[in-house]
Design a protein around this motif. Structure first.
Motif, PDB file in Angstrom:
ATOM      1  N   LEU A   1      31.687 -39.235  35.834  1.00  0.00           N
ATOM      2  CA  LEU A   1      31.372 -40.436  36.605  1.00  0.00           C
ATOM      3  C   LEU A   1      30.733 -41.669  35.592  1.00  0.00           C
ATOM      4  N   ASN A   2      29.628 -41.256  34.577  1.00  0.00           N
ATOM      5  CA  ASN A   2      29.212 -42.293  33.824  1.00  0.00           C
ATOM      6  C   ASN A   2      30.460 -42.730  32.969  1.00  0.00           C
ATOM      7  N   SER A   3      31.293 -41.861  32.493  1.00  0.00           N
ATOM      8  CA  SER A   3      32.148 -42.243  31.522  1.00  0.00           C
ATOM      9  C   SER A   3      33.234 -43.416  32.157  1.00  0.00           C
ATOM     10  N   GLU A   4      33.667 -42.995  33.501  1.00  0.00           N
ATOM     11  CA  GLU A   4      34.587 -43.932  34.154  1.00  0.00           C
ATOM     12  C   GLU A   4      33.997 -45.154  34.534  1.00  0.00           C
ATOM     13  N   TYR A   5      32.580 -45.195  34.662  1.00  0.00           N
ATOM     14  CA  TYR A   5      31.789 -46.234  34.881  1.00  0.00           C
ATOM     15  C   TYR A   5      31.928 -47.287  33.645  1.00  0.00           C
ATOM     16  N   LYS A   6      31.464 -46.729  32.723  1.00  0.00           N
ATOM     17  CA  LYS A   6      31.326 -47.615  31.212  1.00  0.00           C
ATOM     18  C   LYS A   6      32.754 -48.078  30.971  1.00  0.00           C
ATOM     19  N   GLU A   7      33.862 -47.289  31.154  1.00  0.00           N
ATOM     20  CA  GLU A   7      35.125 -47.615  30.881  1.00  0.00           C
ATOM     21  C   GLU A   7      35.469 -48.675  31.784  1.00  0.00           C
ATOM     22  N   ARG A   8      35.207 -48.742  32.943  1.00  0.00           N
ATOM     23  CA  ARG A   8      35.430 -49.828  33.850  1.00  0.00           C
ATOM     24  C   ARG A   8      34.917 -51.162  33.477  1.00  0.00           C
ATOM     25  N   PHE A   9      33.550 -50.937  33.447  1.00  0.00           N
ATOM     26  CA  PHE A   9      32.705 -52.109  33.387  1.00  0.00           C
ATOM     27  C   PHE A   9      31.909 -52.635  31.797  1.00  0.00           C
ATOM     28  N   GLY A  10      32.120 -51.697  30.809  1.00  0.00           N
ATOM     29  CA  GLY A  10      31.756 -52.302  29.720  1.00  0.00           C
ATOM     30  C   GLY A  10      30.084 -52.017  29.573  1.00  0.00           C
TER      31      GLY A  10
END
Lengths: 174, 174
Positions: A107-116
Protein backbone atom coordinates in the motif's frame (compact mmCIF):
# COMPACT_ATOMS: atom_id res chain seq x y z
CA UNK A 1 7.33 24.06 31.50
CA UNK A 2 5.48 27.38 31.41
CA UNK A 3 5.56 29.80 28.50
CA UNK A 4 8.00 32.17 30.21
CA UNK A 5 10.50 29.30 30.36
CA UNK A 6 9.99 28.65 26.64
CA UNK A 7 10.38 32.35 25.85
CA UNK A 8 13.67 32.45 27.76
CA UNK A 9 15.28 29.72 25.62
CA UNK A 10 18.12 30.64 23.25
CA UNK A 11 17.47 29.65 19.65
CA UNK A 12 19.85 26.72 20.12
CA UNK A 13 17.91 25.42 23.12
CA UNK A 14 14.59 26.05 21.37
CA UNK A 15 15.63 24.13 18.22
CA UNK A 16 17.10 21.31 20.30
CA UNK A 17 13.82 20.96 22.17
CA UNK A 18 11.23 21.65 19.43
CA UNK A 19 13.28 20.93 16.27
CA UNK A 20 11.39 17.75 15.40
CA UNK A 21 7.79 18.78 16.11
CA UNK A 22 7.49 18.68 12.33
CA UNK A 23 9.42 15.58 11.29
CA UNK A 24 12.97 16.37 10.12
CA UNK A 25 12.07 20.06 9.56
CA UNK A 26 14.05 21.93 12.24
CA UNK A 27 13.88 24.97 9.95
CA UNK A 28 10.27 25.47 11.12
CA UNK A 29 10.94 25.77 14.84
CA UNK A 30 14.15 27.66 14.02
CA UNK A 31 12.11 30.15 11.98
CA UNK A 32 9.30 30.76 14.43
CA UNK A 33 11.78 31.51 17.26
CA UNK A 34 11.91 34.96 15.61
CA UNK A 35 8.32 35.54 16.81
CA UNK A 36 9.04 35.33 20.53
CA UNK A 37 7.69 36.13 23.02
CA UNK A 38 4.91 33.57 22.57
CA UNK A 39 1.65 34.08 24.44
CA UNK A 40 1.09 30.36 25.00
CA UNK A 41 1.38 26.97 23.32
CA UNK A 42 -1.53 27.81 21.00
CA UNK A 43 0.45 30.83 19.81
CA UNK A 44 3.47 28.59 18.99
CA UNK A 45 1.18 26.23 17.06
CA UNK A 46 -0.35 29.17 15.18
CA UNK A 47 3.09 30.33 14.03
CA UNK A 48 3.98 26.81 12.87
CA UNK A 49 0.70 26.57 10.97
CA UNK A 50 1.33 29.97 9.40
CA UNK A 51 4.79 28.82 8.26
CA UNK A 52 3.41 25.61 6.74
CA UNK A 53 0.55 27.37 4.95
CA UNK A 54 2.89 30.01 3.55
CA UNK A 55 4.72 27.32 1.57
CA UNK A 56 3.98 26.56 -2.07
CA UNK A 57 2.44 23.20 -3.00
CA UNK A 58 5.93 21.81 -3.65
CA UNK A 59 7.09 23.15 -0.28
CA UNK A 60 4.21 21.34 1.44
CA UNK A 61 5.11 18.17 -0.47
CA UNK A 62 8.67 18.73 0.78
CA UNK A 63 7.42 18.47 4.36
CA UNK A 64 5.57 15.24 3.55
CA UNK A 65 8.68 13.75 1.88
CA UNK A 66 10.63 14.26 5.12
CA UNK A 67 8.34 11.68 6.76
CA UNK A 68 9.19 7.96 6.93
CA UNK A 69 6.87 5.22 5.70
CA UNK A 70 4.69 3.59 8.33
CA UNK A 71 6.10 0.13 9.03
CA UNK A 72 8.73 0.85 6.40
CA UNK A 73 12.47 0.69 5.88
CA UNK A 74 13.39 3.12 8.69
CA UNK A 75 11.40 1.14 11.21
CA UNK A 76 13.03 -2.12 10.10
CA UNK A 77 16.55 -0.64 10.13
CA UNK A 78 16.15 1.30 13.38
CA UNK A 79 16.69 4.71 11.75
CA UNK A 80 13.38 6.33 12.73
CA UNK A 81 13.52 9.52 14.79
CA UNK A 82 12.67 8.91 18.45
CA UNK A 83 9.28 10.60 18.02
CA UNK A 84 8.32 8.52 14.97
CA UNK A 85 9.43 5.30 16.63
CA UNK A 86 7.22 5.98 19.66
CA UNK A 87 4.25 6.94 17.49
CA UNK A 88 4.56 3.96 15.15
CA UNK A 89 4.96 1.66 18.13
CA UNK A 90 1.83 3.07 19.78
CA UNK A 91 -0.16 2.47 16.58
CA UNK A 92 0.93 -1.18 16.50
CA UNK A 93 3.33 -0.81 13.55
CA UNK A 94 6.19 -2.51 15.43
CA UNK A 95 4.26 -5.73 16.08
CA UNK A 96 2.89 -6.53 12.63
CA UNK A 97 3.06 -10.10 11.39
CA UNK A 98 4.75 -10.80 8.07
CA UNK A 99 1.49 -10.66 6.07
CA UNK A 100 0.65 -7.27 7.59
CA UNK A 101 4.16 -5.97 6.85
CA UNK A 102 3.80 -7.05 3.22
CA UNK A 103 0.38 -5.39 2.98
CA UNK A 104 1.72 -2.11 4.40
CA UNK A 105 4.68 -2.28 2.02
CA UNK A 106 2.40 -2.80 -0.99
CA UNK A 107 0.00 0.00 0.00
CA UNK A 108 2.85 2.42 0.82
CA UNK A 109 4.46 1.71 -2.55
CA UNK A 110 1.20 2.25 -4.44
CA UNK A 111 0.63 5.48 -2.53
CA UNK A 112 4.15 6.84 -3.22
CA UNK A 113 3.90 5.84 -6.86
CA UNK A 114 0.59 7.67 -7.20
CA UNK A 115 1.36 10.87 -5.24
CA UNK A 116 5.16 11.26 -5.12
CA UNK A 117 5.15 11.57 -1.32
CA UNK A 118 4.62 9.11 1.53
CA UNK A 119 1.37 8.37 3.35
CA UNK A 120 1.30 10.58 6.45
CA UNK A 121 -1.19 10.06 9.24
CA UNK A 122 -1.21 10.93 12.93
CA UNK A 123 -0.36 7.46 14.25
CA UNK A 124 -1.20 8.38 17.84
CA UNK A 125 -4.82 8.97 16.86
CA UNK A 126 -5.25 5.78 14.79
CA UNK A 127 -4.84 2.09 15.41
CA UNK A 128 -3.52 -0.54 13.01
CA UNK A 129 -6.92 -1.27 11.45
CA UNK A 130 -7.67 2.46 10.95
CA UNK A 131 -4.30 2.98 9.28
CA UNK A 132 -4.73 0.16 6.76
CA UNK A 133 -8.30 1.27 5.99
CA UNK A 134 -7.43 4.96 5.59
CA UNK A 135 -4.33 4.21 3.51
CA UNK A 136 -6.48 2.19 1.11
CA UNK A 137 -9.19 4.87 1.03
CA UNK A 138 -6.88 7.85 0.60
CA UNK A 139 -5.23 6.13 -2.38
CA UNK A 140 -8.37 7.10 -4.30
CA UNK A 141 -8.00 10.87 -3.70
CA UNK A 142 -6.51 13.24 -6.22
CA UNK A 143 -3.08 14.67 -5.50
CA UNK A 144 -4.15 18.17 -4.43
CA UNK A 145 -6.80 16.90 -2.00
CA UNK A 146 -4.42 14.31 -0.61
CA UNK A 147 -1.65 16.89 -0.13
CA UNK A 148 -3.96 19.08 1.95
CA UNK A 149 -5.29 16.14 3.94
CA UNK A 150 -1.75 14.93 4.70
CA UNK A 151 -0.70 18.43 5.80
CA UNK A 152 -3.62 18.44 8.26
CA UNK A 153 -2.19 15.18 9.67
CA UNK A 154 1.27 16.83 9.96
CA UNK A 155 -0.37 19.57 12.06
CA UNK A 156 -2.03 16.98 14.35
CA UNK A 157 1.30 15.17 14.81
CA UNK A 158 2.99 18.50 15.52
CA UNK A 159 0.39 19.50 18.10
CA UNK A 160 0.76 16.24 20.03
CA UNK A 161 4.56 16.42 19.91
CA UNK A 162 4.49 20.04 21.16
CA UNK A 163 2.20 19.22 24.07
CA UNK A 164 4.27 16.16 24.91
CA UNK A 165 7.49 18.20 25.08
CA UNK A 166 6.00 20.96 27.18
CA UNK A 167 4.37 18.53 29.62
CA UNK A 168 7.38 16.20 29.96
CA UNK A 169 9.71 19.21 30.01
CA UNK A 170 8.58 19.96 33.54
CA UNK A 171 10.28 16.84 34.79
CA UNK A 172 13.13 16.20 32.39
CA UNK A 173 14.31 18.75 29.90
CA UNK A 174 14.60 22.02 31.80
CA UNK B 1 26.30 11.47 -12.59
CA UNK B 2 24.48 13.10 -15.50
CA UNK B 3 21.18 14.93 -15.18
CA UNK B 4 19.13 12.03 -16.56
CA UNK B 5 20.41 9.90 -13.67
CA UNK B 6 19.36 12.61 -11.21
CA UNK B 7 15.94 12.91 -12.86
CA UNK B 8 15.42 9.16 -12.53
CA UNK B 9 15.86 9.17 -8.75
CA UNK B 10 12.85 8.48 -6.51
CA UNK B 11 12.18 11.24 -3.97
CA UNK B 12 13.69 9.00 -1.31
CA UNK B 13 16.93 8.57 -3.25
CA UNK B 14 16.98 12.28 -4.14
CA UNK B 15 16.55 13.40 -0.52
CA UNK B 16 19.11 10.87 0.68
CA UNK B 17 21.63 12.23 -1.81
CA UNK B 18 20.86 15.97 -1.78
CA UNK B 19 19.08 16.35 1.59
CA UNK B 20 21.92 18.28 3.23
CA UNK B 21 22.94 20.67 0.43
CA UNK B 22 21.35 23.27 2.69
CA UNK B 23 22.48 22.33 6.19
CA UNK B 24 19.84 20.32 8.10
CA UNK B 25 17.08 21.48 5.70
CA UNK B 26 16.06 18.31 3.82
CA UNK B 27 12.68 19.97 3.23
CA UNK B 28 14.35 22.05 0.49
CA UNK B 29 15.60 19.20 -1.68
CA UNK B 30 12.42 17.27 -0.83
CA UNK B 31 10.35 20.22 -2.10
CA UNK B 32 12.21 20.88 -5.34
CA UNK B 33 11.95 17.21 -6.37
CA UNK B 34 8.42 18.23 -7.47
CA UNK B 35 10.02 20.28 -10.27
CA UNK B 36 11.65 17.38 -12.10
CA UNK B 37 12.79 16.90 -14.77
CA UNK B 38 15.70 19.27 -14.20
CA UNK B 39 17.54 20.64 -17.22
CA UNK B 40 20.93 20.63 -15.50
CA UNK B 41 22.65 21.36 -12.20
CA UNK B 42 22.08 25.09 -12.68
CA UNK B 43 18.36 24.39 -12.89
CA UNK B 44 18.46 22.50 -9.56
CA UNK B 45 20.33 25.42 -7.98
CA UNK B 46 17.78 27.87 -9.37
CA UNK B 47 14.91 25.95 -7.76
CA UNK B 48 16.73 25.89 -4.42
CA UNK B 49 17.38 29.64 -4.66
CA UNK B 50 13.73 30.22 -5.51
CA UNK B 51 12.65 28.22 -2.45
CA UNK B 52 14.99 30.15 -0.16
CA UNK B 53 13.97 33.55 -1.51
CA UNK B 54 10.28 32.68 -1.21
CA UNK B 55 10.67 32.44 2.58
CA UNK B 56 9.84 35.27 4.94
CA UNK B 57 12.64 36.95 6.90
CA UNK B 58 11.98 34.62 9.83
CA UNK B 59 12.07 31.63 7.45
CA UNK B 60 15.48 32.73 6.17
CA UNK B 61 16.65 33.14 9.76
CA UNK B 62 15.35 29.61 10.34
CA UNK B 63 17.76 28.32 7.69
CA UNK B 64 20.64 30.16 9.34
CA UNK B 65 19.73 28.77 12.78
CA UNK B 66 20.06 25.22 11.39
CA UNK B 67 23.80 25.91 10.93
CA UNK B 68 26.41 25.03 13.55
CA UNK B 69 28.91 27.53 14.93
CA UNK B 70 32.34 27.53 13.30
CA UNK B 71 34.78 25.88 15.70
CA UNK B 72 31.88 25.52 18.14
CA UNK B 73 30.21 22.93 20.34
CA UNK B 74 29.28 20.52 17.52
CA UNK B 75 32.84 20.42 16.26
CA UNK B 76 34.18 19.76 19.78
CA UNK B 77 31.59 17.06 20.49
CA UNK B 78 31.78 15.36 17.09
CA UNK B 79 28.14 16.07 16.20
CA UNK B 80 28.71 18.08 13.01
CA UNK B 81 27.16 16.77 9.80
CA UNK B 82 29.73 15.12 7.51
CA UNK B 83 29.60 18.07 5.11
CA UNK B 84 30.16 20.67 7.85
CA UNK B 85 33.00 18.68 9.37
CA UNK B 86 34.83 18.51 6.04
CA UNK B 87 34.27 22.20 5.34
CA UNK B 88 35.35 23.35 8.81
CA UNK B 89 38.39 21.10 8.59
CA UNK B 90 39.37 22.54 5.22
CA UNK B 91 39.13 26.08 6.62
CA UNK B 92 41.47 25.18 9.49
CA UNK B 93 38.79 25.17 12.20
CA UNK B 94 39.82 21.72 13.47
CA UNK B 95 43.42 22.71 14.18
CA UNK B 96 42.96 25.93 16.15
CA UNK B 97 45.09 26.47 19.24
CA UNK B 98 43.36 27.22 22.53
CA UNK B 99 43.66 31.01 22.13
CA UNK B 100 42.08 30.80 18.67
CA UNK B 101 39.26 28.59 19.97
CA UNK B 102 38.54 31.12 22.71
CA UNK B 103 38.56 33.98 20.20
CA UNK B 104 36.13 32.14 17.90
CA UNK B 105 33.92 31.33 20.88
CA UNK B 106 33.84 34.99 21.97
CA UNK B 107 33.11 36.29 18.46
CA UNK B 108 30.43 33.62 17.78
CA UNK B 109 28.73 34.49 21.07
CA UNK B 110 28.77 38.22 20.35
CA UNK B 111 27.39 37.56 16.88
CA UNK B 112 24.56 35.30 18.11
CA UNK B 113 23.72 37.75 20.88
CA UNK B 114 23.48 40.60 18.35
CA UNK B 115 21.61 38.84 15.51
CA UNK B 116 19.81 35.84 17.00
CA UNK B 117 21.36 33.45 14.47
CA UNK B 118 24.85 31.99 13.99
CA UNK B 119 27.63 33.35 11.80
CA UNK B 120 27.40 31.53 8.46
CA UNK B 121 30.18 31.71 5.89
CA UNK B 122 31.25 29.42 3.05
CA UNK B 123 34.23 27.85 4.82
CA UNK B 124 35.57 26.26 1.65
CA UNK B 125 36.14 29.72 0.15
CA UNK B 126 37.80 31.25 3.23
CA UNK B 127 40.80 30.43 5.36
CA UNK B 128 41.15 30.84 9.11
CA UNK B 129 42.39 34.45 8.91
CA UNK B 130 39.56 35.45 6.53
CA UNK B 131 36.97 33.89 8.82
CA UNK B 132 38.14 35.73 11.95
CA UNK B 133 38.40 39.03 10.05
CA UNK B 134 34.98 38.70 8.38
CA UNK B 135 33.29 37.58 11.59
CA UNK B 136 34.61 40.71 13.31
CA UNK B 137 33.61 42.95 10.41
CA UNK B 138 30.14 41.50 9.89
CA UNK B 139 29.36 42.02 13.59
CA UNK B 140 29.02 45.72 12.68
CA UNK B 141 26.20 45.18 10.12
CA UNK B 142 22.54 45.65 10.89
CA UNK B 143 20.34 42.56 11.18
CA UNK B 144 18.59 42.84 7.81
CA UNK B 145 21.82 43.32 5.86
CA UNK B 146 23.52 40.53 7.76
CA UNK B 147 20.59 38.15 7.16
CA UNK B 148 20.83 38.71 3.41
CA UNK B 149 24.61 38.39 3.39
CA UNK B 150 24.46 35.13 5.36
CA UNK B 151 21.82 33.73 2.99
CA UNK B 152 24.19 34.45 0.08
CA UNK B 153 26.80 32.35 1.92
CA UNK B 154 24.24 29.55 2.35
CA UNK B 155 23.78 29.57 -1.43
CA UNK B 156 27.56 29.35 -2.01
CA UNK B 157 27.82 26.42 0.42
CA UNK B 158 24.85 24.75 -1.30
CA UNK B 159 26.38 25.19 -4.75
CA UNK B 160 29.68 23.59 -3.73
CA UNK B 161 27.91 20.71 -1.97
CA UNK B 162 25.72 20.10 -5.04
CA UNK B 163 28.69 20.02 -7.39
CA UNK B 164 30.61 17.80 -5.01
CA UNK B 165 27.78 15.25 -4.87
CA UNK B 166 27.25 15.16 -8.61
CA UNK B 167 30.98 14.83 -9.35
CA UNK B 168 31.69 12.23 -6.66
CA UNK B 169 28.43 10.46 -7.51
CA UNK B 170 29.99 9.17 -10.70
CA UNK B 171 32.32 6.97 -8.71
CA UNK B 172 30.49 6.24 -5.50
CA UNK B 173 26.82 6.97 -4.98
CA UNK B 174 25.08 5.68 -8.06
Amino acid sequence: MDISTVNALTYEEFVELFGNVVEKCPIISAAIWSHRPFKDLTDIEAHITEFIHSLSDSGKEGILRCHPDLAGRDLQSGTLTRESREEQSQAGMTTLDSAEILLMHRLNSEYKERFGFPFVICARLNNKADIVRLLSERLKNDRAAERELAIEEVKKICSLRLHNIVLSGIQTKL
